[in-house]
Design an enzyme around this catalytic site. Structure first.
Site, PDB file in Angstrom:
ATOM      1  N   TYR A   5       0.851  -1.194   0.000  1.00 31.19           N
ATOM      2  CA  TYR A   5       0.000   0.000   0.000  1.00 31.19           C
ATOM      3  C   TYR A   5       0.877   1.232   0.000  1.00 31.19           C
ATOM      4  O   TYR A   5       1.810   1.337   0.794  1.00 31.19           O
ATOM      5  CB  TYR A   5      -0.903  -0.008   1.251  1.00 31.19           C
ATOM      6  CG  TYR A   5      -1.841   1.178   1.345  1.00 31.19           C
ATOM      7  CD1 TYR A   5      -2.889   1.318   0.448  1.00 31.19           C
ATOM      8  CD2 TYR A   5      -1.671   2.150   2.325  1.00 31.19           C
ATOM      9  CE1 TYR A   5      -3.765   2.405   0.532  1.00 31.19           C
ATOM     10  CE2 TYR A   5      -2.537   3.233   2.420  1.00 31.19           C
ATOM     11  CZ  TYR A   5      -3.584   3.361   1.522  1.00 31.19           C
ATOM     12  OH  TYR A   5      -4.441   4.424   1.617  1.00 31.19           O
ATOM     13  N   LYS A  16       3.736   8.915   9.004  1.00 32.97           N
ATOM     14  CA  LYS A  16       3.616   8.289  10.324  1.00 32.97           C
ATOM     15  C   LYS A  16       4.638   8.838  11.337  1.00 32.97           C
ATOM     16  O   LYS A  16       4.480   9.976  11.755  1.00 32.97           O
ATOM     17  CB  LYS A  16       3.627   6.775  10.165  1.00 32.97           C
ATOM     18  CG  LYS A  16       2.448   6.386   9.242  1.00 32.97           C
ATOM     19  CD  LYS A  16       2.110   4.930   9.140  1.00 32.97           C
ATOM     20  CE  LYS A  16       0.777   4.793   8.407  1.00 32.97           C
ATOM     21  NZ  LYS A  16       0.786   4.024   7.195  1.00 32.97           N
ATOM     22  N   ASP A  29       9.183   2.905   0.004  1.00 33.45           N
ATOM     23  CA  ASP A  29       8.107   3.543   0.755  1.00 33.45           C
ATOM     24  C   ASP A  29       8.330   3.192   2.225  1.00 33.45           C
ATOM     25  O   ASP A  29       7.989   2.111   2.691  1.00 33.45           O
ATOM     26  CB  ASP A  29       6.750   3.033   0.253  1.00 33.45           C
ATOM     27  CG  ASP A  29       5.589   3.612   1.053  1.00 33.45           C
ATOM     28  OD1 ASP A  29       5.847   4.277   2.080  1.00 33.45           O
ATOM     29  OD2 ASP A  29       4.434   3.389   0.657  1.00 33.45           O
TER      30      ASP A  29
HETATM   31  C1  LIG Z   1       0.127   4.487   5.811  1.00 32.34           C
HETATM   32  C2  LIG Z   1       0.895   4.242   4.580  1.00 32.34           C
HETATM   33  C3  LIG Z   1       0.807   5.096   3.463  1.00 32.34           C
HETATM   34  C4  LIG Z   1      -0.191   6.200   3.370  1.00 32.34           C
HETATM   35  O1  LIG Z   1       0.001   7.189   4.312  1.00 32.34           O
HETATM   36  P1  LIG Z   1      -1.233   8.157   4.689  1.00 32.34           P
HETATM   37  O2  LIG Z   1      -0.633   9.143   5.635  1.00 32.34           O
HETATM   38  O3  LIG Z   1      -2.283   7.291   5.267  1.00 32.34           O
HETATM   39  O4  LIG Z   1      -1.673   8.801   3.418  1.00 32.34           O
HETATM   40  C5  LIG Z   1       1.669   4.875   2.410  1.00 32.34           C
HETATM   41  N1  LIG Z   1       2.548   3.856   2.441  1.00 32.34           N
HETATM   42  C6  LIG Z   1       2.643   3.022   3.476  1.00 32.34           C
HETATM   43  C7  LIG Z   1       3.661   1.949   3.457  1.00 32.34           C
HETATM   44  C8  LIG Z   1       1.796   3.176   4.559  1.00 32.34           C
HETATM   45  O5  LIG Z   1       1.871   2.291   5.570  1.00 32.34           O
END
Ligand SMILES: *Cc1c(COP(=O)(O)O)cnc(C)c1O
Length: 429
Positions: free
Chosen positions: A144, A267, A239
């Site tokens: 994701y 995060k 990511d």
């Molecule tokens: C949470 C997450 C996102 C998206 O971040 P948001 O602040 O919710 O838009 C993207 N990549 C990874 C790996 C994530 O865990």
């Protein structure tokens, strides 16, 4: 546990907010039942609207690595708020946070702040395309990267086919530029590289996956990706929205010993306020506006409250790097405890763990990619989730999410968690 007030609040929320929530997983669709409305939280504990106290294993999905309402972050935000909440002009604290982040993370020279992980990944891909002059990207099924169109793509019938949109509203035109590979499977990557030679701008990956449960990259896989990206002139995008400042001060790059070309954050870097970021070496970042032609902007980007929370958080982590080992030890302790109970009760399971990320899968076979994660028994998971919740343990309400431990958790809390599983295990058979 009683959830009367949560239930009332949820009904009211559903009248005015789609599904009653502002992000789908919160609605408990995967596990059924009423989402818990939280009133406040401190350290490792959530206090809900019905007066229940819960031990928290999601830490706001990762950001609160040092626990809820962590004093230095709270103080920093209050102090900043008194001086004005937004200016739309440069502030010194943006540079302070940038400088600290660049010093902690290997292989990056410059960083741009945005407001979410979604924005960070979306912008990183645009930058990769602008920098390489190529259009297509490769992503991995089950990873994701936020909800931007380019990432909401599902696998086609074979690994070499183009993906198709997995949400209405995402166009076929967008989908054709996103190619789907299988996590931990270099052959699937090679097939795409061969069929799309010279067209691929970037490979984006969660270096340790956390959005299909926790999935660990095999060494040969992640090193193989690096080699292929280098030889094909493709940017490797890590990511690290989840893994950044969680697996270690330098994130997965440092822990896995791999250099990415572009890195995204979210995060933890915001300390619980809305912050995302993307970073790379100078030659790549200088392609961004206003220095370069690739456009990217944000009215509230670098917001002083968000920057002050992020700065307090990263300073705390930078000062006490032993926190990452402490978290890993706690997570291992949890792993061993859960494993023993499930094994003693003869419940088929897999537990995946990396650093302070961990997930429990109710399946006999190893979970190494999306397909194997999807084989988990969801009925057992539902019973597990609700059983644990009844015992005061708040786990992610989906089998496809990693737990995120925070360092406010004590060994006593973890013992309570293991005892809770002991209590409910007979019902999981
Ligand atoms: C949470 C997450 C996102 C998206 O971040 P948001 O602040 O919710 O838009 C993207 N990549 C990874 C790996 C994530 O865990």
């Amino acid at each position: 546990m009683k959830y009367q007030r949560s239930s009332v609040l949820f009904k009211e929320a559903q009248r005015y907010i789609p599904g009653g929530v502002n992000s789908p997983v919160r609605a408990f669709k995967a596990v059924g039942g009423t989402p818990v409305f939280v009133k406040e939280a401190k350290g490792a504990y959530l206090y809900d609207e019905d007066g229940n106290t819960l031990i928290d294993y999601i830490s706001s999905w990762g950001p609160l690595i040092l626990g809820h309402a962590y004093e230095p972050v709270i103080e920093a935000v209050i102090d900043k708020a008194r001086k004005g909440t937004s200016f739309g002009m440069p502030t010194e604290i943006e540079t302070e946070l940038a400088k600290l982040a660049v010093s902690m993370v290997p292989n990056i020279d410059k960083i741009r702040f945005v407001n979410s992980g979604t924005e960070a990944c979306m912008s990183a891909i645009r930058l990769a395309r602008g920098f390489t002059g190529k259009d297509k990207i490769i992503k991995f099924a089950g990873c994701y990267h936020g909800h931007a169109d380019a990432f909401l793509i599902q696998a086609g019938s074979g690994a070499v086919t183009f993906g198709s949109p997995n949400s209405p509203g995402v166009t076929e035109g967008t989908a054709k530029d996103t190619l789907l590979a299988t996590y931990n499977d270099l052959d699937s990557v090679d097939a795409l590289l061969k069929a799309n030679k010279g067209d691929i701008a970037a490979v984006i990956i969660e270096p340790v996956a956390g959005n299909m449960g926790c999935i660990i990259p095999e060494d040969s896989f992640i090193h193989g990706l690096r080699e292929r990206c280098t030889s094909e002139n493709i940017l490797l995008v890590f990511d690290e929205v989840m893994t950044g400042f969680r697996l270690g001060a330098g994130g997965a790059q440092e822990v896995l010993g791999i250099k990415a070309d572009l890195v995204t954050f979210g995060k933890v870097i915001g300390g619980g306020l809305p912050v995302g970021a993307f970073a790379a070496r100078k030659e790549i970042m200088d392609h961004l506006a206003p220095d370069g032609p690739v456009y990217q902007a944000g009215t509230l980007s670098g917001n002083p409250l968000a920057m002050s929370a992020g700065l307090a958080m990263l300073k705390a982590l930078d000062k006490q790097p032993e926190v990452f080992q402490s978290l890993e030890k706690k997570t291992r302790y949890l792993h061993e405890g859960l494993k023993k109970v499930l094994t003693d009760h003869g419940i088929p399971h897999q537990i995946n763990r990396f650093g302070s990320m961990i997930s429990v899968h109710f399946t006999k076979e190893p979970v190494t990619d999306f397909e194997s994660a999807a084989k988990g028994n969801n009925e057992t998971f539902k019973k597990y989730f609700h059983g644990m919740l009844d015992q005061g343990i708040y786990l992610p309400p989906s089998a496809f999410e990693s737990y995120f431990l925070n360092d406010a958790l004590s060994y006593e809390d973890i013992d309570k968690t293991i005892e809770a599983l002991q209590t409910i295990a007979p019902e999981l058979k």
